[in-house]
Scaffold this motif. Structure first.
Motif, PDB file in Angstrom:
ATOM      1  N   MET A  77       0.823  -1.231   0.151  1.00  0.00           N
ATOM      2  CA  MET A  77       0.068   0.062   0.046  1.00  0.00           C
ATOM      3  C   MET A  77       1.050   1.158  -0.085  1.00  0.00           C
ATOM      4  O   MET A  77       1.618   1.371   0.686  1.00  0.00           O
ATOM      5  CB  MET A  77      -0.797   0.194   1.198  1.00  0.00           C
ATOM      6  CG  MET A  77      -1.678   1.285   1.381  1.00  0.00           C
ATOM      7  SD  MET A  77      -2.885   1.294   3.074  1.00  0.00           S
ATOM      8  CE  MET A  77      -2.093   0.172   4.005  1.00  0.00           C
ATOM      9  N   THR A  78       0.650   2.035  -0.935  1.00  0.00           N
ATOM     10  CA  THR A  78       1.306   3.327  -0.936  1.00  0.00           C
ATOM     11  C   THR A  78       0.521   4.542  -1.186  1.00  0.00           C
ATOM     12  O   THR A  78      -0.484   4.563  -1.737  1.00  0.00           O
ATOM     13  CB  THR A  78       2.254   3.467  -2.251  1.00  0.00           C
ATOM     14  OG1 THR A  78       3.064   2.142  -2.154  1.00  0.00           O
ATOM     15  CG2 THR A  78       3.077   4.471  -2.271  1.00  0.00           C
ATOM     16  N   ILE A  79       0.720   5.551  -0.090  1.00  0.00           N
ATOM     17  CA  ILE A  79      -0.251   6.594   0.009  1.00  0.00           C
ATOM     18  C   ILE A  79       0.676   7.704  -0.536  1.00  0.00           C
ATOM     19  O   ILE A  79       1.911   8.077  -0.081  1.00  0.00           O
ATOM     20  CB  ILE A  79      -0.638   7.049   1.378  1.00  0.00           C
ATOM     21  CG1 ILE A  79      -1.632   5.911   1.852  1.00  0.00           C
ATOM     22  CG2 ILE A  79      -1.144   8.532   1.210  1.00  0.00           C
ATOM     23  CD1 ILE A  79      -1.935   6.226   3.245  1.00  0.00           C
ATOM     24  N   HIS A  80       0.484   8.459  -1.535  1.00  0.00           N
ATOM     25  CA  HIS A  80       1.062   9.515  -2.134  1.00  0.00           C
ATOM     26  C   HIS A  80       0.572  10.915  -1.677  1.00  0.00           C
ATOM     27  O   HIS A  80      -0.589  11.184  -1.523  1.00  0.00           O
ATOM     28  CB  HIS A  80       1.071   9.624  -3.893  1.00  0.00           C
ATOM     29  CG  HIS A  80       1.456   8.516  -4.568  1.00  0.00           C
ATOM     30  ND1 HIS A  80       2.975   8.468  -4.595  1.00  0.00           N
ATOM     31  CD2 HIS A  80       1.047   7.430  -4.965  1.00  0.00           C
ATOM     32  CE1 HIS A  80       3.340   7.290  -5.268  1.00  0.00           C
ATOM     33  NE2 HIS A  80       2.175   6.880  -5.464  1.00  0.00           N
ATOM     34  N   ARG A  81       1.521  11.547  -0.764  1.00  0.00           N
ATOM     35  CA  ARG A  81       1.076  12.858  -0.289  1.00  0.00           C
ATOM     36  C   ARG A  81       1.936  13.996  -0.905  1.00  0.00           C
ATOM     37  O   ARG A  81       2.790  13.784  -1.651  1.00  0.00           O
ATOM     38  CB  ARG A  81       1.669  12.876   0.979  1.00  0.00           C
ATOM     39  CG  ARG A  81       0.986  11.665   1.849  1.00  0.00           C
ATOM     40  CD  ARG A  81       1.243  11.927   3.338  1.00  0.00           C
ATOM     41  NE  ARG A  81       1.010  13.042   3.999  1.00  0.00           N
ATOM     42  CZ  ARG A  81      -0.081  13.390   4.414  1.00  0.00           C
ATOM     43  NH1 ARG A  81      -1.237  12.808   4.575  1.00  0.00           N
ATOM     44  NH2 ARG A  81      -0.167  14.855   5.061  1.00  0.00           N
ATOM     45  N   GLY A  82       1.527  15.155  -0.832  1.00  0.00           N
ATOM     46  CA  GLY A  82       1.858  16.290  -1.351  1.00  0.00           C
ATOM     47  C   GLY A  82       3.326  16.374  -0.879  1.00  0.00           C
ATOM     48  O   GLY A  82       3.683  15.586   0.173  1.00  0.00           O
ATOM     49  N   PRO A  83       4.023  17.512  -1.036  1.00  0.00           N
ATOM     50  CA  PRO A  83       5.401  17.661  -0.397  1.00  0.00           C
ATOM     51  C   PRO A  83       5.254  17.953   0.911  1.00  0.00           C
ATOM     52  O   PRO A  83       6.602  17.853   1.497  1.00  0.00           O
ATOM     53  CB  PRO A  83       5.850  18.924  -1.278  1.00  0.00           C
ATOM     54  CG  PRO A  83       4.901  19.629  -1.718  1.00  0.00           C
ATOM     55  CD  PRO A  83       3.661  18.543  -1.869  1.00  0.00           C
ATOM     56  N   ARG A  84       4.420  18.236   1.616  1.00  0.00           N
ATOM     57  CA  ARG A  84       4.379  18.644   3.101  1.00  0.00           C
ATOM     58  C   ARG A  84       3.415  17.466   3.854  1.00  0.00           C
ATOM     59  O   ARG A  84       2.539  17.152   3.646  1.00  0.00           O
ATOM     60  CB  ARG A  84       3.580  19.788   3.117  1.00  0.00           C
ATOM     61  CG  ARG A  84       3.900  20.245   4.781  1.00  0.00           C
ATOM     62  CD  ARG A  84       3.250  21.902   4.729  1.00  0.00           C
ATOM     63  NE  ARG A  84       2.339  21.791   6.139  1.00  0.00           N
ATOM     64  CZ  ARG A  84       1.272  22.261   6.292  1.00  0.00           C
ATOM     65  NH1 ARG A  84       0.424  22.956   5.141  1.00  0.00           N
ATOM     66  NH2 ARG A  84       0.833  22.440   7.382  1.00  0.00           N
ATOM     67  N   ARG A  85       4.224  17.001   4.837  1.00  0.00           N
ATOM     68  CA  ARG A  85       3.646  15.865   5.806  1.00  0.00           C
ATOM     69  C   ARG A  85       3.318  16.532   6.880  1.00  0.00           C
ATOM     70  O   ARG A  85       3.901  17.453   7.621  1.00  0.00           O
ATOM     71  CB  ARG A  85       4.679  14.820   6.001  1.00  0.00           C
ATOM     72  CG  ARG A  85       5.176  13.802   4.902  1.00  0.00           C
ATOM     73  CD  ARG A  85       5.934  12.914   5.349  1.00  0.00           C
ATOM     74  NE  ARG A  85       5.489  12.094   6.273  1.00  0.00           N
ATOM     75  CZ  ARG A  85       5.707  10.882   6.517  1.00  0.00           C
ATOM     76  NH1 ARG A  85       6.768  10.284   5.842  1.00  0.00           N
ATOM     77  NH2 ARG A  85       5.188  10.082   7.264  1.00  0.00           N
TER      78      ARG A  85
END
Length: 88
Positions: A18-26
Motif C-alpha cells: 500500500m502506497t499513499i502519495h502525499r503532497g510535499p508537506r507531511r
C-alpha cells in the motif's frame, strides 16, 4: 492394465503493498491522547491505512477510539498512531 492418476500441485504466493502519495508537506502534530508528535492524515487516508471505509473511521472518532485534531484551516486530521492501534 490400470491407469494411474496424475496429480498436479500448483503453489503461488501473493504480496500486497500500500502506497499513499502525499503532497510535499507531511503533517506532523502533537496528539494530546498519545502524548507524542505523530503523523496526521486525512479521513480518507486513514481509511486506506486501516483497510476500511471513511464511515468506519468516523464511527471510531465518535466512539473515542481514534484521536484527531482540527488544523488551522478547520480540516480534520487523524492520528496515524491511533489508527494502527485499532487496526491490530
Amino acid at each position: 492394465m490400470r491407469r494411474k492418476k496424475k496429480t498436479t500441485i500448483v503453489t503461488f504466493e501473493a504480496r500486497e503493498r500500500m502506497t499513499i502519495h502525499r503532497g510535499p508537506r507531511r503533517v506532523i502534530a502533537w496528539c494530546d491522547q498519545c502524548g507524542v508528535e505523530v503523523l496526521m492524515v486525512t479521513p480518507n487516508e486513514a481509511a486506506t491505512i486501516a483497510r476500511t471505509d471513511a464511515r468506519a473511521i468516523f464511527r471510531g472518532l465518535e466512539a473515542g477510539e481514534i484521536h484527531f485534531i482540527e488544523s488551522e484551516r478547520g480540516a480534520l486530521m487523524i492520528c496515524a498512531k491511533s489508527i494502527r492501534a485499532i487496526e491490530s
